[in-house]
Write a protein that holds these residues in place. Structure first.
Motif, PDB file in Angstrom:
ATOM      1  N   ASN A   1       1.025  -1.107  -0.046  1.00 13.81           N
ATOM      2  CA  ASN A   1      -0.070  -0.062   0.019  1.00 13.81           C
ATOM      3  C   ASN A   1       0.853   1.470   0.035  1.00 13.81           C
ATOM      4  OD1 ASN A   1      -2.270   1.644   0.327  1.00 13.81           O
ATOM      5  ND2 ASN A   1      -2.030   1.750   2.584  1.00 13.81           N
ATOM      6  N   ILE A   2       0.425   2.210  -0.662  1.00 18.23           N
ATOM      7  CA  ILE A   2       1.357   3.441  -0.702  1.00 18.23           C
ATOM      8  C   ILE A   2       1.130   4.330   0.349  1.00 18.23           C
ATOM      9  CG2 ILE A   2       1.681   5.780  -2.077  1.00 18.23           C
ATOM     10  CD1 ILE A   2       1.432   4.130  -4.726  1.00 18.23           C
ATOM     11  N   ASN A   3      -0.193   4.716   0.578  1.00 16.19           N
ATOM     12  CA  ASN A   3      -0.635   5.696   1.522  1.00 16.19           C
ATOM     13  C   ASN A   3      -0.918   4.968   2.929  1.00 16.19           C
ATOM     14  OD1 ASN A   3      -1.603   8.150   2.859  1.00 16.19           O
ATOM     15  ND2 ASN A   3      -3.561   8.221   1.603  1.00 16.19           N
TER      16      ASN A   3
ATOM     17  N   ILE B   1       8.101  -4.934  -6.343  1.00 14.47           N
ATOM     18  CA  ILE B   1       7.238  -4.408  -5.728  1.00 14.47           C
ATOM     19  C   ILE B   1       5.896  -4.064  -6.698  1.00 14.47           C
ATOM     20  CG2 ILE B   1       6.558  -2.149  -4.499  1.00 14.47           C
ATOM     21  CD1 ILE B   1       8.621  -4.039  -3.015  1.00 14.47           C
ATOM     22  N   ILE B   2       4.682  -4.437  -6.146  1.00 14.90           N
ATOM     23  CA  ILE B   2       3.463  -4.029  -6.624  1.00 14.90           C
ATOM     24  C   ILE B   2       2.742  -3.146  -5.768  1.00 14.90           C
ATOM     25  CG2 ILE B   2       1.237  -4.778  -7.514  1.00 14.90           C
ATOM     26  CD1 ILE B   2       2.599  -7.378  -8.180  1.00 14.90           C
ATOM     27  N   TYR B   3       2.583  -1.597  -6.306  1.00 15.30           N
ATOM     28  CA  TYR B   3       1.981  -0.884  -5.387  1.00 15.30           C
ATOM     29  C   TYR B   3       0.203  -1.096  -5.369  1.00 15.30           C
ATOM     30  CZ  TYR B   3       6.275   1.926  -4.934  1.00 15.30           C
ATOM     31  OH  TYR B   3       7.435   2.290  -4.398  1.00 15.30           O
ATOM     32  N   MET B   4      -0.307  -0.448  -4.146  1.00 11.63           N
ATOM     33  CA  MET B   4      -1.868  -0.283  -4.275  1.00 11.63           C
ATOM     34  C   MET B   4      -1.851   1.191  -3.800  1.00 11.63           C
ATOM     35  SD  MET B   4      -3.054  -3.613  -2.414  1.00 11.63           S
ATOM     36  CE  MET B   4      -2.083  -3.346  -0.572  1.00 11.63           C
ATOM     37  N   ALA B   5      -3.070   1.700  -4.443  1.00 10.73           N
ATOM     38  CA  ALA B   5      -3.437   2.896  -3.897  1.00 10.73           C
ATOM     39  C   ALA B   5      -5.049   3.084  -4.436  1.00 10.73           C
ATOM     40  CB  ALA B   5      -2.553   4.261  -4.644  1.00 10.73           C
ATOM     41  N   GLU B   6      -5.652   4.085  -3.583  1.00  6.89           N
ATOM     42  CA  GLU B   6      -6.832   4.452  -4.182  1.00  6.89           C
ATOM     43  C   GLU B   6      -7.074   5.364  -5.316  1.00  6.89           C
ATOM     44  OE1 GLU B   6      -8.871   5.448  -0.456  1.00  6.89           O
ATOM     45  OE2 GLU B   6      -9.026   3.675   0.405  1.00  6.89           O
TER      46      GLU B   6
ATOM     47  N   THR C   1      -5.272   6.592  -7.920  1.00  5.80           N
ATOM     48  CA  THR C   1      -4.045   6.301  -9.008  1.00  5.80           C
ATOM     49  C   THR C   1      -3.261   7.625  -9.710  1.00  5.80           C
ATOM     50  OG1 THR C   1      -5.433   6.031 -11.014  1.00  5.80           O
ATOM     51  CG2 THR C   1      -5.042   4.112  -9.689  1.00  5.80           C
ATOM     52  N   GLU C   2      -4.131   8.610  -9.953  1.00  5.07           N
ATOM     53  CA  GLU C   2      -3.553   9.891 -10.530  1.00  5.07           C
ATOM     54  C   GLU C   2      -2.523  10.576  -9.653  1.00  5.07           C
ATOM     55  OE1 GLU C   2      -3.738  10.405 -13.673  1.00  5.07           O
ATOM     56  OE2 GLU C   2      -5.046   8.780 -14.269  1.00  5.07           O
ATOM     57  N   LYS C   3      -2.888  10.470  -8.294  1.00  8.64           N
ATOM     58  CA  LYS C   3      -2.036  11.311  -7.433  1.00  8.64           C
ATOM     59  C   LYS C   3      -0.678  10.796  -7.238  1.00  8.64           C
ATOM     60  CE  LYS C   3      -1.808  12.258  -2.366  1.00  8.64           C
ATOM     61  NZ  LYS C   3      -2.375  11.947  -1.277  1.00  8.64           N
ATOM     62  N   TYR C   4      -0.365   9.430  -7.620  1.00  6.70           N
ATOM     63  CA  TYR C   4       1.020   8.804  -7.384  1.00  6.70           C
ATOM     64  C   TYR C   4       1.548   8.273  -8.854  1.00  6.70           C
ATOM     65  CZ  TYR C   4      -0.586   8.360  -2.808  1.00  6.70           C
ATOM     66  OH  TYR C   4      -1.031   8.616  -1.392  1.00  6.70           O
ATOM     67  N   ILE C   5       0.679   8.589 -10.043  1.00  5.59           N
ATOM     68  CA  ILE C   5       1.137   8.090 -11.274  1.00  5.59           C
ATOM     69  C   ILE C   5       2.556   8.589 -11.552  1.00  5.59           C
ATOM     70  CG2 ILE C   5       0.077   9.565 -12.813  1.00  5.59           C
ATOM     71  CD1 ILE C   5      -0.909   7.071 -14.533  1.00  5.59           C
ATOM     72  N   GLN C   6       2.788   9.807 -11.407  1.00  2.00           N
ATOM     73  CA  GLN C   6       4.192  10.377 -11.828  1.00  2.00           C
ATOM     74  C   GLN C   6       5.404  10.116 -10.473  1.00  2.00           C
ATOM     75  OE1 GLN C   6       3.690  14.372 -13.027  1.00  2.00           O
ATOM     76  NE2 GLN C   6       2.478  13.985 -14.600  1.00  2.00           N
ATOM     77  N   GLU C   7       4.721  10.321  -9.319  1.00  2.00           N
ATOM     78  CA  GLU C   7       5.910  10.055  -8.362  1.00  2.00           C
ATOM     79  C   GLU C   7       6.426   8.769  -8.330  1.00  2.00           C
ATOM     80  OE1 GLU C   7       5.907  10.932  -3.639  1.00  2.00           O
ATOM     81  OE2 GLU C   7       4.140  11.238  -4.516  1.00  2.00           O
ATOM     82  N   ILE C   8       5.497   7.804  -8.536  1.00  4.00           N
ATOM     83  CA  ILE C   8       6.219   6.270  -8.594  1.00  4.00           C
ATOM     84  C   ILE C   8       7.377   5.953  -9.232  1.00  4.00           C
ATOM     85  CG2 ILE C   8       3.948   5.199  -7.540  1.00  4.00           C
ATOM     86  CD1 ILE C   8       3.359   4.206 -10.230  1.00  4.00           C
ATOM     87  N   PHE C   9       7.472   6.711 -10.376  1.00 13.47           N
ATOM     88  CA  PHE C   9       8.398   6.386 -11.421  1.00 13.47           C
ATOM     89  C   PHE C   9       9.574   7.246 -11.173  1.00 13.47           C
ATOM     90  CE2 PHE C   9       4.867   5.389 -14.055  1.00 13.47           C
ATOM     91  CZ  PHE C   9       5.047   4.167 -14.476  1.00 13.47           C
ATOM     92  N   LEU C  10       9.689   8.012 -10.145  1.00 12.95           N
ATOM     93  CA  LEU C  10      10.797   8.833  -9.335  1.00 12.95           C
ATOM     94  C   LEU C  10      11.499   8.188  -8.279  1.00 12.95           C
ATOM     95  CD1 LEU C  10       9.493  12.277  -9.952  1.00 12.95           C
ATOM     96  CD2 LEU C  10      11.030  11.354 -11.590  1.00 12.95           C
TER      97      LEU C  10
ATOM     98  N   PRO D   1      13.034   5.300  -6.269  1.00 11.05           N
ATOM     99  CA  PRO D   1      14.049   4.446  -6.631  1.00 11.05           C
ATOM    100  C   PRO D   1      13.752   2.821  -6.083  1.00 11.05           C
ATOM    101  CG  PRO D   1      14.958   5.664  -4.633  1.00 11.05           C
ATOM    102  CD  PRO D   1      13.615   6.286  -5.059  1.00 11.05           C
ATOM    103  N   ALA D   2      12.540   2.444  -6.639  1.00 15.93           N
ATOM    104  CA  ALA D   2      12.010   1.071  -6.111  1.00 15.93           C
ATOM    105  C   ALA D   2      11.996   0.212  -7.318  1.00 15.93           C
ATOM    106  CB  ALA D   2      10.802   1.250  -5.280  1.00 15.93           C
ATOM    107  N   ASN D   3      12.035  -1.151  -7.084  1.00 17.08           N
ATOM    108  CA  ASN D   3      11.982  -2.189  -8.208  1.00 17.08           C
ATOM    109  C   ASN D   3      10.268  -2.369  -8.478  1.00 17.08           C
ATOM    110  OD1 ASN D   3      12.541  -4.137  -9.975  1.00 17.08           O
ATOM    111  ND2 ASN D   3      13.635  -5.545  -8.333  1.00 17.08           N
ATOM    112  N   LEU D   4       9.794  -1.372  -9.259  1.00 22.70           N
ATOM    113  CA  LEU D   4       8.556  -1.197  -9.646  1.00 22.70           C
ATOM    114  C   LEU D   4       7.803  -2.355 -10.518  1.00 22.70           C
ATOM    115  CD1 LEU D   4       5.264   0.042  -9.333  1.00 22.70           C
ATOM    116  CD2 LEU D   4       6.287   1.553 -10.998  1.00 22.70           C
ATOM    117  N   SER D   5       6.892  -3.067 -10.223  1.00 23.37           N
ATOM    118  CA  SER D   5       6.614  -4.137 -11.302  1.00 23.37           C
ATOM    119  C   SER D   5       5.013  -4.140 -11.436  1.00 23.37           C
ATOM    120  CB  SER D   5       7.144  -5.602 -10.712  1.00 23.37           C
ATOM    121  OG  SER D   5       8.479  -5.485 -10.863  1.00 23.37           O
ATOM    122  N   GLY D   6       4.466  -3.307 -10.646  1.00 23.52           N
ATOM    123  CA  GLY D   6       2.784  -3.249 -11.024  1.00 23.52           C
ATOM    124  C   GLY D   6       2.374  -2.109 -10.023  1.00 23.52           C
ATOM    125  N   PHE D   7       1.000  -2.055 -10.506  1.00 22.31           N
ATOM    126  CA  PHE D   7       0.265  -1.170  -9.760  1.00 22.31           C
ATOM    127  C   PHE D   7      -1.503  -1.376  -9.728  1.00 22.31           C
ATOM    128  CE2 PHE D   7      -1.899   2.949  -8.875  1.00 22.31           C
ATOM    129  CZ  PHE D   7      -0.987   3.543  -8.193  1.00 22.31           C
TER     130      PHE D   7
END
Length: 247
Positions: A54-56, A79-84, A86-95, A97-103
């Motif tokens: 979960n992000i928040n 890491i697969i993130y979860m959030a209610e 999506t638009e709030k975090y869509i840019q921030e998650i790419f900045l 430094p985590a091994n992002l693999s899903g949302f």
């Protein structure tokens, strides 16, 4: 496959774990209700393949910061993130430094959970036709693309860097690049990098999961950045299309 789910909503966690267990893809599936405890577990040696995070959390220490610390202790954990929202975090998650693999959008859709998990699982698939064949000093070596971190041209040799050691080839980097899949980016005349191992891109350099820095040439900077962003955003674009279908 070892999976962990981290969220302060116990009902959400239980539901996700139940769905994962129903898929029969996990040998272990653990629940965490505090991001600090999740980080501490990884620090103490809990080797998870995937963490659904979960992000928040309503605090300064959010899911992205937790994922960043997890990446310092285990570079291979996806890491697969979860959030209610999506638009709030869509840019921030790419900045981040985590091994992002899903949302995933909360409440988590069962179909999208399955698609995210299967996408990550594919990165561990090791079919025989996904190998780089190299020759060096009359010796033939077969390397899985997924194991290659980056290739580096050094004089008359190409060094293939993998976790645990390096391999060498007399082939030219340009020629070897032709046999590599789309997950590799040619960021510099002397470097080709597997984007699965990129933590982030800064001005004129790539930071890998192991903190190794790879230069980006001025001529290739724009192309490299765009390719990495497109590669990272692919899943989010798929998510948006699926949401539109459901509507």
């Amino acid at each position: 496959m070892r999976i962990a789910v981290c969220d302060n909503d116990s009902a959400q966690v239980e539901q996700i774990i139940e769905r994962i267990q129903k898929m029969e893809i996990a040998s272990q599936c653990d629940a965490y209700f505090n991001p600090h405890k999740m980080v501490e577990a990884v620090k103490n040696g809990f080797d998870y393949d995937i963490i659904v995070m979960n992000i928040n959390w309503g605090t300064e220490f959010n899911g992205m910061k937790a994922a960043e610390q997890i990446g310092e202790y285990n570079t291979r954990t996806k890491i697969i993130y979860m959030a209610e929202d999506t638009e709030k975090y869509i840019q921030e998650i790419f900045l981040s430094p985590a091994n992002l693999s899903g949302f995933l959008v909360k409440p988590v859709n069962e179909l999208m959970l399955k698609k995210n998990l299967l996408k990550v699982m594919k990165t561990w698939e090791r079919p025989v036709n996904r190998r780089l064949e190299i020759k060096y000093k009359n010796e033939s070596i077969s390397l899985l693309y997924e194991d290659i971190i980056y290739l580096e041209s050094m004089g008359h040799l190409v060094v293939i860097h993998v976790e645990g050691g390096d391999y060498y080839s007399y082939d030219r980097l340009e020629k070897m690049k032709e046999s590599l899949p789309e997950q590799f980016v040619h960021c510099h005349k002397s470097y080709v990098v597997n984007m699965d191992y990129i933590r982030r891109i800064e001005k004129r350099k790539i930071i890998l999961m192991n903190e190794k820095e790879i230069p980006i040439s001025k001529a290739r900077y724009g192309e490299t950045k765009i390719k990495f962003m497109e590669y990272s955003e692919e899943l989010l674009l798929t998510l948006r299309r699926e949401r539109k279908k459901e509507q």
